[in-house]
Structure formats: C-alpha cells, structure tokens
Design a protein around this motif. Sequence first.
Motif, PDB file in Angstrom:
ATOM      1  N   CYS A 176       0.849  -1.191   0.000  1.00 56.06           N
ATOM      2  CA  CYS A 176       0.000   0.000   0.000  1.00 56.06           C
ATOM      3  C   CYS A 176       0.887   1.245   0.000  1.00 56.06           C
ATOM      4  O   CYS A 176       2.071   1.179   0.333  1.00 56.06           O
ATOM      5  N   PRO A 201       1.329   4.056   1.883  1.00 57.50           N
ATOM      6  CA  PRO A 201       2.174   4.504   3.004  1.00 57.50           C
ATOM      7  C   PRO A 201       3.435   3.653   3.179  1.00 57.50           C
ATOM      8  O   PRO A 201       4.461   4.158   3.627  1.00 57.50           O
ATOM      9  N   CYS A 204      -4.358  -5.789   8.191  1.00 58.26           N
ATOM     10  CA  CYS A 204      -4.018  -5.239   6.878  1.00 58.26           C
ATOM     11  C   CYS A 204      -2.500  -5.232   6.713  1.00 58.26           C
ATOM     12  O   CYS A 204      -1.773  -5.798   7.517  1.00 58.26           O
ATOM     13  N   ARG A 205      -1.997  -4.508   5.733  1.00 53.85           N
ATOM     14  CA  ARG A 205      -0.556  -4.545   5.449  1.00 53.85           C
ATOM     15  C   ARG A 205       0.285  -3.879   6.540  1.00 53.85           C
ATOM     16  O   ARG A 205       1.501  -3.961   6.507  1.00 53.85           O
ATOM     17  N   PHE A 206      -0.379  -3.221   7.466  1.00 51.87           N
ATOM     18  CA  PHE A 206       0.345  -2.631   8.590  1.00 51.87           C
ATOM     19  C   PHE A 206       1.187  -3.708   9.289  1.00 51.87           C
ATOM     20  O   PHE A 206       2.277  -3.451   9.791  1.00 51.87           O
ATOM     21  N   TYR A 215       4.771  -4.039   7.853  1.00 44.57           N
ATOM     22  CA  TYR A 215       5.702  -2.909   7.800  1.00 44.57           C
ATOM     23  C   TYR A 215       7.107  -3.272   8.257  1.00 44.57           C
ATOM     24  O   TYR A 215       8.092  -2.911   7.628  1.00 44.57           O
ATOM     25  N   GLU A 271      -7.587   6.931   5.912  1.00 48.50           N
ATOM     26  CA  GLU A 271      -6.596   6.051   6.545  1.00 48.50           C
ATOM     27  C   GLU A 271      -5.679   6.876   7.446  1.00 48.50           C
ATOM     28  O   GLU A 271      -5.415   8.053   7.160  1.00 48.50           O
ATOM     29  N   GLY A 326      -7.003  -1.107   9.451  1.00 51.09           N
ATOM     30  CA  GLY A 326      -7.074   0.313   9.141  1.00 51.09           C
ATOM     31  C   GLY A 326      -7.907   1.048  10.170  1.00 51.09           C
ATOM     32  O   GLY A 326      -7.767   0.831  11.362  1.00 51.09           O
ATOM     33  N   PRO A 352      -5.090   5.657   0.917  1.00 55.39           N
ATOM     34  CA  PRO A 352      -3.953   5.344   0.058  1.00 55.39           C
ATOM     35  C   PRO A 352      -4.273   4.303  -1.002  1.00 55.39           C
ATOM     36  O   PRO A 352      -5.110   3.418  -0.784  1.00 55.39           O
ATOM     37  N   CYS A 366      -4.957   0.351  -0.327  1.00 57.90           N
ATOM     38  CA  CYS A 366      -5.332   0.141   1.082  1.00 57.90           C
ATOM     39  C   CYS A 366      -6.570  -0.751   1.145  1.00 57.90           C
ATOM     40  O   CYS A 366      -7.632  -0.402   0.650  1.00 57.90           O
ATOM     41  N   MET A 367      -6.401  -1.902   1.777  1.00 54.66           N
ATOM     42  CA  MET A 367      -7.506  -2.875   1.806  1.00 54.66           C
ATOM     43  C   MET A 367      -8.704  -2.388   2.636  1.00 54.66           C
ATOM     44  O   MET A 367      -9.824  -2.363   2.142  1.00 54.66           O
ATOM     45  N   PRO A 368      -8.502  -1.980   3.902  1.00 56.20           N
ATOM     46  CA  PRO A 368      -9.669  -1.574   4.699  1.00 56.20           C
ATOM     47  C   PRO A 368     -10.396  -0.364   4.119  1.00 56.20           C
ATOM     48  O   PRO A 368     -11.621  -0.287   4.173  1.00 56.20           O
TER      49      PRO A 368
HETATM   50  S1  SF4 Z   1      -4.726   0.754   6.655  1.00 51.18           S
HETATM   51 FE1  SF4 Z   1      -4.415   0.554   4.458  1.00 51.18          FE
HETATM   52  S2  SF4 Z   1      -2.771   1.950   3.963  1.00 51.18           S
HETATM   53 FE2  SF4 Z   1      -2.750   1.682   6.165  1.00 51.18          FE
HETATM   54  S3  SF4 Z   1      -1.305   0.012   6.457  1.00 51.18           S
HETATM   55 FE3  SF4 Z   1      -3.309  -0.942   6.307  1.00 51.18          FE
HETATM   56  S4  SF4 Z   1      -3.538  -1.477   4.135  1.00 51.18           S
HETATM   57 FE4  SF4 Z   1      -1.835  -0.023   4.309  1.00 51.18          FE
END
Ligand code: SF4
Length: 591
Positions: free
Chosen positions: A99, A101, A141-143, A146, A309, A435, A461, A464-466
């Motif tokens: 995503c 960010p 999510c992808r958080f 990180y 987000e 998210g 973003p 961004c899935m959520p």
């Molecule tokens: S909320 Fe969305 S933009 Fe933020 S880390 Fe998760 S997937 Fe990525």
Amino acid sequence: MQLVSIQSPEELKQRLEAERARLRREAGLAPEHFQKPFERAFTAEERKKVTILFGGLTWKHEDLMKAVFRGSGYRCEMVPTPNVAAFQIGKEYGNNGQCNPTYFTVGNLVQYLQWLESQGIPRQEVLDNYVFFTAGSCGPCRFGMYEAEYRFALKNAGYDGFRVLLFHDSDGLKASCGEPGLRFNVDFGLGMLNALHLGDVIQDLNYQIRPFEVNRGETDKVFREAVDILCTILRERRPFEIMERAPKWAAGYLSKKKTLRNTLNTLGKIREHLFGDVYVNTLHQVKDLLDTIQVDRTRVKPIVKITGEFWAQTTEGDGNFNMFAFLEREGAQVLVEPIATWAAYLMYQGKYNHERKKAVDEHQMEIAWWDLKSRAKLELKYAGKFLGISVGETLWRYFYHRVIRHLGGLTHSLVYQKELADLAAPFYNKFTRGGEGHLEVGKNVYYTVNNLVHMVLALKPFGCMPSSQSDGVQSGVINKYKDMIFLPIETSGEGEVNAHSRVQMALGEAKAKARGEFETALKSTGKRLEDIKAYVAEHPELRRPFYHVPHRPGIAGTAAQFVLHVSDRMDKDTRFWRRSRVEVPAVAVEN
Ligand code: SF4
C-alpha cells in the motif's frame, strides 16, 4: 499413473514430507519456516552514541516528541516528511503490491540513510549509530507487514543490519531487538502522552486559526514560536524526585522504605507532569501568545472534515498530495483528525473484543450451570479488564480535554467512540478490523447528521484494503444521507493534478452550501454585513482567536456562527443603551 501402495501411517507421513521437500526445492523455497532475522540489540551503553530516528506524523507532533526523547537522555532526529522521491525509492527497493504509506515511509528511511552517507558518514557508522523507531502491528491489513518491509527494503538498498525498533499498537514497545537501550519509564511515558496531546491540540488550533488570519503568514510564525516554547519545557524541566523534594526527616525515613518511596515517587511524577505549575503555566503562556494573532471570522469558508486512513489523513506532504495546503489555498477551513482518536479507538475495540472473548472462554471451559464458583471467577476476570480499559478511556479523554481547556478551549473535543460505532453500525460491523475499521463510516455520518461540516474528504492510500472496503459501504451511506458531500480520494505518488481537480469540483458544492448557510444566518439577524464588521472593528476582543463564540446547533460555518453571535451582542448593547436612556431622565426629575 502409477499407483503406490502405502503400508502404514508412518510411511504416509514420510512420503508426504519427501514430496513437500521436493516441491519446495523446485520452487526455490527455503527448507524451513520463515525465521525472523537476527537483529543486534540496542543497548543502554549505546544510548550516548546511537541516534533514534522517527517520523511520519506532523511537524508539531514530531518536534514535541523529539523534545521528550532528548529530555530523557536520547539522541534523536526526525526523518523529513516523505516526498515523491521517497515513494520512488520505496518502490525500487520494496516488494510489489504494497500500500501507498509503505512505499512512502520505507523509501523515506532509505532516502534519509543515503543522505547521511552523502554527508560523509561511512555506511558502517550509519548502521552502528542509528536506529529507527516506528509503529508496528499484527495486521490484519498490510500494517502487519511494515516491519518486514523495512528490513527487506533496507537490505536491498545495502543497509542490511540496520535496526528497527517497534512500538506495537497492541503490546506497546516490542523488544524486537532485545533492547534495553530504549526504556519506558514514568517520565518518558508521561512526556510522550503530553507531547501527543499537545501536538493534536496545536495542530487543530493551527488549522482553525490560519484561514482567518488578518496578517498573512502570522499564524505559522506564531505557532512555530509556541511549539518551541513547549519543546523547551518538555525537554528541560527537571523530573520530579521524591528524595529531592521531601523534607529531611521524611527523606531519612523513605530511604529505608523502597516500595513506599517508589510509589510516592511515581505519584509525584504523575502529578508534576500533568498538573505541575511549570507545565500548566507554560500552556497559559502559549495560549496568550496564540491569542495575539488577529483573525477575521466574517470570511465565509466551507469546513472540510478530513477522514480516511491513519497515515494519509495525518501526513502534510506528497503522501496525500499536500491536500491540507491545497484546501486552504482554495478557500476552505480544514478540520483535521487528532491522533488521540486512534488511541481511543484501539481502547474501545480492545474492550469489546475482550467482552466477546468471554463467550468463547465460557464455551471452552464447559462450566456447569451449578458451578457458581468457576462462573464468578470468569466474570470477575473479564469485569476487571473491562473496568481497567474503561478507566484508561476516561483518563485519556480527561487529559486530552484538560490540554484543550488550558490552551484556550477552542479545539474540538474527542468524539465518543460508542457514538461513532453506533452511527456506523447499520453499514459497517464494528468488529471488522484493519485500518480505521468502522471509523471512516462513523465519522462521515457523525459530522453530517450533526451539521458540523460542509464536506467530508476521505484520504485513502492506493492499495489500502480496509479503505477500499469502507469505500464500498460509503455508497450506501450517501444514499441514505442525501445532503452529504462526501469525496473519497485515493492517494498515490502520482496523479496530484487529477486529485486536486476532483477536490475542486466537490469543494465548489461545499462553498455554495457554506455561502447559502451564511446568507440565511445574516438575513435572520436583520443587519448588514458592514454593520457587523463595524461593530467588530470597535471591539478588539472579537478579533482574537480565543474569543468564545457559542456553538448553535444546525449551523456548521464559522462565519455564520460568528455573525449570529455578534448580532446578539449588538442587540444586547442596544437594549442596554435604551434602558440607560430611559433611566437618566427619571433620575433628573427626582433631583
Ligand atoms: S490501513 Fe491501508 S494503507 Fe494503512 S497500512 Fe493498512 S492497508 Fe496499508
């Protein structure tokens, strides 16, 4: 096909293992499960030479947090606000399909390390003398990716072994590198709490005052000065130590009672950080300073609430197409979101997820209906935690609003999380994690039904899935609330002009809405705008940002609220003079 006869379960197991190993070999995969790479510890001895890097928030939050780091004896620097070049670097060295960010923040760190090298610092020194401090999560999510993304991109960029310290959204500080170098003690924790709340309140004030400043550039100049004053107090005030403050006779007694000494010391620190004269007086000093900015609140501006987000709605740079500055240039008043809302959301979610877990435990423990003791034990366990988080939520709100009060009382209050969850409930399940969860929908409805803004702009973003999920839901929300002006903008490293032009179109509608509201308000007063302005010119307090204009329900615009209030004051003054004129002759006759 050749049929193989298998004689025993063991043989089946062996064959499966062999086949799995063959497939992994052919796919070029490692023979074992993923192991987290070993990372050197950040140790206490390194504190004097290692610099902690962090970033990703607004400059106000970052400066204040840096002051706390430095005040606690750490070397600390901020990485600059991510720009498009950082995004490109993130794409170059990071994985595909992340995503937005992730690309911006990961690339930004690599870019900063490259800059350090360009300043003549050898690479080995960069690896040894710097660590990066950031937030982490377990997803969904992808958080959650990180941390791995940072390591992957750093390795690809040639900084293998660079250390990343994680602050987990669920567990607090994770010793991902086994560090005692960064230690959370009472002074550091409370300092960070103050920095966070101050950053939020100052940020909100900044965006409320600047659109109405009379002297162009004055707000930014005064806010810079105000943040510097706050940084000095956060960095330089002496920590409370009970043994330094207690009278001699008590100090002698306390020196032998370790538990009592530590307890009193902690309570003293809490008091000093949150209620101490030095701190509170500094807030008043800052408030007085900000109150010198001249404002003209008769300017009609649509209020645009920013949601979306977490990172996209917080950053003030290329990461969200410099959206706040663009909106202000286009004549809008921006209503920003405090970071404190996110913390309140996490607490609220923690509380109700915990409550739901009780049913699972009850089921697993198979407690018989007559086993009252086990049942009571379970109830107590859950009630204790529920109560603990509830107390945390109350204190969080209390301390946040305390800062608001001391800094002029103009900042928006934190919205109750339950209210947001209830408003979102018909559209979005509050237990759907990732998210901002249900917050995007809840805020959209809250600010619209309460007539607090003219438009809601959701910054989300790319990838961004959520946010994609809640975008799908928002079409249902818009259908229900026909008057709503809601615009979702997908932010990415490219397409700024396109995004700005979409915002411009929606802003046109919001401007018309704000103008219509203002004209109705002015008409209802029966006065001309020139008369209102003339009255304001005679009353300097009305040109101060902290002059309190009471909020009238159903009206969003600052200018509309202001003219109604000034009109009331004018009427009151007129009544007063009329009364005075009637009374004077009466006295004269008696004489
Ligand atoms: S909320 Fe969305 S933009 Fe933020 S880390 Fe998760 S997937 Fe990525």
